[in-house]
Enzyme design. Structure first.
Site, mmCIF file in Angstrom:
data_model
loop_
_atom_site.group_PDB
_atom_site.id
_atom_site.type_symbol
_atom_site.label_atom_id
_atom_site.label_comp_id
_atom_site.label_asym_id
_atom_site.label_seq_id
_atom_site.Cartn_x
_atom_site.Cartn_y
_atom_site.Cartn_z
ATOM 1 N N GLY A 117 37.390 38.631 38.107
ATOM 2 C CA GLY A 117 36.876 39.230 36.890
ATOM 3 C C GLY A 117 37.932 40.073 36.201
ATOM 4 O O GLY A 117 38.905 40.513 36.821
ATOM 5 N N GLY A 120 29.562 30.385 35.147
ATOM 6 C CA GLY A 120 30.928 30.877 34.963
ATOM 7 C C GLY A 120 31.612 31.315 36.248
ATOM 8 O O GLY A 120 32.699 31.890 36.210
ATOM 9 N N ASP A 159 43.009 28.037 46.938
ATOM 10 C CA ASP A 159 43.148 29.430 46.487
ATOM 11 C C ASP A 159 43.029 30.386 47.674
ATOM 12 O O ASP A 159 43.841 31.309 47.822
ATOM 13 C CB ASP A 159 42.059 29.726 45.446
ATOM 14 C CG ASP A 159 42.029 31.196 45.047
ATOM 15 O OD1 ASP A 159 42.942 31.619 44.319
ATOM 16 O OD2 ASP A 159 41.107 31.923 45.480
ATOM 17 N N LYS A 210 45.969 33.039 49.394
ATOM 18 C CA LYS A 210 45.741 34.462 49.706
ATOM 19 C C LYS A 210 45.928 34.734 51.198
ATOM 20 O O LYS A 210 46.509 35.753 51.583
ATOM 21 C CB LYS A 210 44.333 34.857 49.253
ATOM 22 C CG LYS A 210 44.158 34.799 47.724
ATOM 23 C CD LYS A 210 42.684 34.845 47.340
ATOM 24 C CE LYS A 210 42.503 34.816 45.833
ATOM 25 N NZ LYS A 210 41.080 34.577 45.446
ATOM 26 N N THR A 220 41.893 36.598 30.332
ATOM 27 C CA THR A 220 40.855 37.407 30.983
ATOM 28 C C THR A 220 41.451 38.643 31.640
ATOM 29 O O THR A 220 41.105 39.783 31.292
ATOM 30 C CB THR A 220 40.124 36.559 32.041
ATOM 31 O OG1 THR A 220 39.583 35.408 31.380
ATOM 32 C CG2 THR A 220 38.987 37.342 32.677
ATOM 33 N N VAL A 221 42.368 38.439 32.594
ATOM 34 C CA VAL A 221 42.893 39.586 33.348
ATOM 35 C C VAL A 221 43.838 40.424 32.479
ATOM 36 O O VAL A 221 43.809 41.658 32.525
ATOM 37 C CB VAL A 221 43.594 39.115 34.635
ATOM 38 C CG1 VAL A 221 44.219 40.298 35.369
ATOM 39 C CG2 VAL A 221 42.601 38.401 35.545
ATOM 40 N N VAL A 272 45.129 39.288 45.889
ATOM 41 C CA VAL A 272 44.153 39.061 46.966
ATOM 42 C C VAL A 272 42.946 39.966 46.771
ATOM 43 O O VAL A 272 43.092 41.183 46.646
ATOM 44 C CB VAL A 272 44.775 39.331 48.356
ATOM 45 C CG1 VAL A 272 43.756 39.043 49.459
ATOM 46 C CG2 VAL A 272 46.035 38.507 48.566
ATOM 47 N N ALA A 281 49.341 59.580 37.369
ATOM 48 C CA ALA A 281 50.704 59.048 37.525
ATOM 49 C C ALA A 281 51.764 60.068 37.144
ATOM 50 O O ALA A 281 52.923 59.918 37.511
ATOM 51 C CB ALA A 281 50.869 57.790 36.691
ATOM 52 N N GLU A 287 48.956 43.589 44.514
ATOM 53 C CA GLU A 287 47.610 43.926 44.992
ATOM 54 C C GLU A 287 46.555 43.014 44.366
ATOM 55 O O GLU A 287 45.582 42.641 45.018
ATOM 56 C CB GLU A 287 47.312 45.392 44.653
ATOM 57 C CG GLU A 287 45.986 45.915 45.156
ATOM 58 C CD GLU A 287 45.886 45.906 46.675
ATOM 59 O OE1 GLU A 287 45.231 44.985 47.195
ATOM 60 O OE2 GLU A 287 46.441 46.800 47.333
#
Lengths: 439, 439
Positions: free
Chosen positions: B305, B190, B204, B208, B16-17, B135, B36, B132
């Site tokens: 997500g 989901g 979880d 964090k 997913t990520v 969390v 950048a 980053e």
């Protein structure tokens, strides 16, 4: 800067924010050094009121009433400009840059008007001009936009970025006060200045929105193209009607990327009361940012005051300290994008802006009036999202109709309003307030 | 890295990520390079499902099922670890560091458990481990705490940092559902995994909060000292009573600096409904930070997500790119404070935590019961802030009493509760839920 020496700050102006900066740097000196890797200290202060300055700083540093002596002092590493305005402040910042100093400033007016020349000069000299304190006080929104959300194509930003006007609007709504009374209350409590023009006319918010637009979209600062409308003409009646329809009225700074350009505008707007942004009350600030990957994110906190603003000034000082050894080409660019990579997207005139509208009409209470109005709107391609018709005032034969439209171009709304105002059944002008769904 | 070459990313895991990261890097390639200063591209992907990986990336980069080949590849500049867990991921991250690679990870479990050794190894090698995305997904809260608020002595942080549990609590409140039904709904949509243990038991959120505590206060990560309580025992009844008293129940991660140590705890808590944090509903995340200079600031957005998390991963990649030429001693330290400047403030046991409490007691409806209870509370030094007594259920002779206490130590509340439960007039156990005013 030498890596084992403290960072020497030259502080221009030791009023509210300057005093807060001195105080927080002193109080949190140990914590700041633990973070930055070395101490950050005020080396010299310039203020026209030497006695006030000396009373605060004691013998901890030099004090002068000659600010140009600070920006040229070889011992000063970073100049913190907290004088405000754009005459002397502009000369001082340019001289500081010429002398190879990094600059930290809270001066949104200066950067919104002269940012392009200032950033270009800094770039050429290899120094940084940092300005987190210029927008939303201690809320790190510049950093969020420029670094935290750097993966995103920013779609729009909408912010409550003037605490004075937000306080006044909260008072008007909660106490059902007219504008003038809420302004007096704000002045009495110190939330509004004796001359509140910059705040209530939206100019301060427009300076900030100009900076936000530049870093969100990678465009030069263009304050002269911003549309600016304040809150002085808002009526308590419209705040009440908006509430009945499930909305609150806020002074928003909005900037939006469109195919053909960028919207850049400050004006009162209805916001659905279920949005967090609508629930930001009193002198607080909040900025909502829509990015293509992250979706909507919101940043909230105190937008003014000595220590909240000092928080942002000092965060910039720590950033400048940390980046001191960085090759200038690899620092975070002033406007988020590399200086040779700015876009020339045009700022769109307000007539091209796309929003929904709140319209209040005072009409004669007789058959056919509503049919005339809705036909005009339909002819201009404007559809109605919600409507509120009040009972006519007894004996007067007139009544208020409130309509919320779907999104349309401002010029279409204006054309429809001109035709509606020409109807014989309409009394007074139509009241038009923009509406942002923020989705 | 050479300053004219693209930055080559080695991507570990393209679920997913990882998929979101690949997609956003490709879609916003031009915008990202403009920010950048040079392109950032995925050079090689490792995933156990080579076909899935190839289907997404086509011929744009190499694909392998051997992640160790990625972390040792001389052409890779930055390793992005999105495998999760703390066995293989730990080995991979350590090997990447050994090989002089910067690392970007979304892995809160890994860093909460092994962050100290990982950051120390990175420090020694002069590389950065950026997190980053670990969390609050795309919300740049690590950057805000570590850089944006660096002028402040952070006093406390309270966050809704687990979207699954916040969704479940919103469902329970809005639809008056028991926990099990709301969990089923979350799984159906989901928002919760088939095995939801890590989320609903608060683990979880505790990972964090452990990271937040470390960067807020400059202490090592100490997940083993965190107090962790999930939402599985929450009753819809208490959510309803809390609402009647003007509160919402949220799963909060809280960390607070006290004179004698640091509170580090995850548990359900009542929050006044007028606070913005109480109005964060559904799967959204928000973090409230209290600094001594800036006051309270809040950060809000999607906490999970594909693309929101990718937004944070890529922001880290851009940061790493910009900082590539920085002398390692001048980079932003992993835990906000210089590595030799970490504090050894102890994590306090939960018995020493200071909060207000919501207490629900089922009592016999007869004279003197309330007097007995209030005397016990007074004896323990606990004062009552608000009380709600329900009408007795007909014919049963018992009733519910709900009390909100002022702030006290947890052990004082526990002592009082033991005595109250020993009263003959009390039925069942006393229900205790912490309450945070967040002021």
């Amino acid at each position: 800067m030498n890596s084992i020496q403290p960072v020497n700050v030259g502080l221009l102006g030791i009023g509210t924010v300057g005093g807060g900066t001195y105080t927080v740097l002193a109080r949190n000196a140990e914590e700041i050094a633990r973070r930055a890797g070395r101490p950050i200290q005020v080396f010299i202060v310039a203020d026209s009121d030497i006695d006030r300055a000396r009373a605060l700083v004691g013998d901890s540093c030099q004090v002068t009433d000659e600010p140009f002596a600070v920006v040229t002092d070889p011992a000063v590493d970073v100049v913190v400009e907290l004088i405000g305005g754009y005459t002397v402040a502009r000369d001082l910042v340019m001289r500081a840059i010429e002398n190879g100093k990094h600059v930290v400033t809270a001066n949104k007016a200066l950067l919104a008007l002269y940012g392009n020349e200032i950033f270009a000069a800094a770039q050429q000299k290899g120094v940084t001009v940092a300005f987190e304190a210029a927008v939303a006080g201690g809320v790190p929104i510049i950093k969020a936009l420029r670094e935290g959300l750097s993966a995103n194509r920013i779609e729009w930003v909408a912010g409550i970025i003037n605490g004075t006007t937000n306080f006044i609007l909260s008072e008007m709504r909660e106490k059902d006060l007219p504008f003038a009374d809420a302004l007096s209350e704000a002045q009495r409590l110190g939330y509004a200045e004796a001359d509140p023009t910059f705040d209530i006319e939206g100019i301060d918010a427009a300076h900030k929105t100009t900076l936000i637009a530049a870093i969100a979209f990678g465009i030069p600062v263009q304050f002269d193209k911003a549309y600016v409308e304040g809150i002085t003409k808002l009526e308590a009646l419209d705040i009440r009607y908006a509430g009945q329809l499930g909305y609150r009225i806020k002074l928003l700074g909005v900037t939006k990327r469109r195919q053909d350009g960028v919207e850049l505008r400050v004006h009162p707007a209805l916001v659905p009361e279920k949005r967090l942004l609508a629930n930001v009350e009193g002198a607080m600030n909040a900025v909502l940012v829509k990015g293509d990957a992250v979706g909507a994110t919101l940043y909230y906190g105190k937008g003014a005051g000595a220590e909240p603003t000092a928080s942002a000034v000092i965060a910039d000082l720590i950033d400048v300290t940390r980046a001191a050894t960085t090759d200038p080409d690899n620092r975070v660019p002033h406007l988020a994008f590399q200086p040779d990579q700015l876009h020339d997207l045009a700022i769109l005139p307000i007539e091209e802006a796309e929003t929904a509208f709140y319209l209040r009409l005072t009409v004669e209470d007789r058959p056919g009036v509503l049919a005339d109005i809705t036909r005009i709107l339909a002819d201009e391609g404007i559809s109605i999202d919600a409507m509120l018709q009040k009972e006519p005032e007894e004996g007067k034969g007139i009544t208020d109709i409130i309509m919320l439209t779907h999104v349309c171009r401002e010029k279409e709304a204006n054309a429809a309003i001109r035709k509606i105002e020409a109807l014989s059944s309409i009394r007074n002008y139509v009241t038009k307030i923009r509406l942002e769904n923020l989705q």
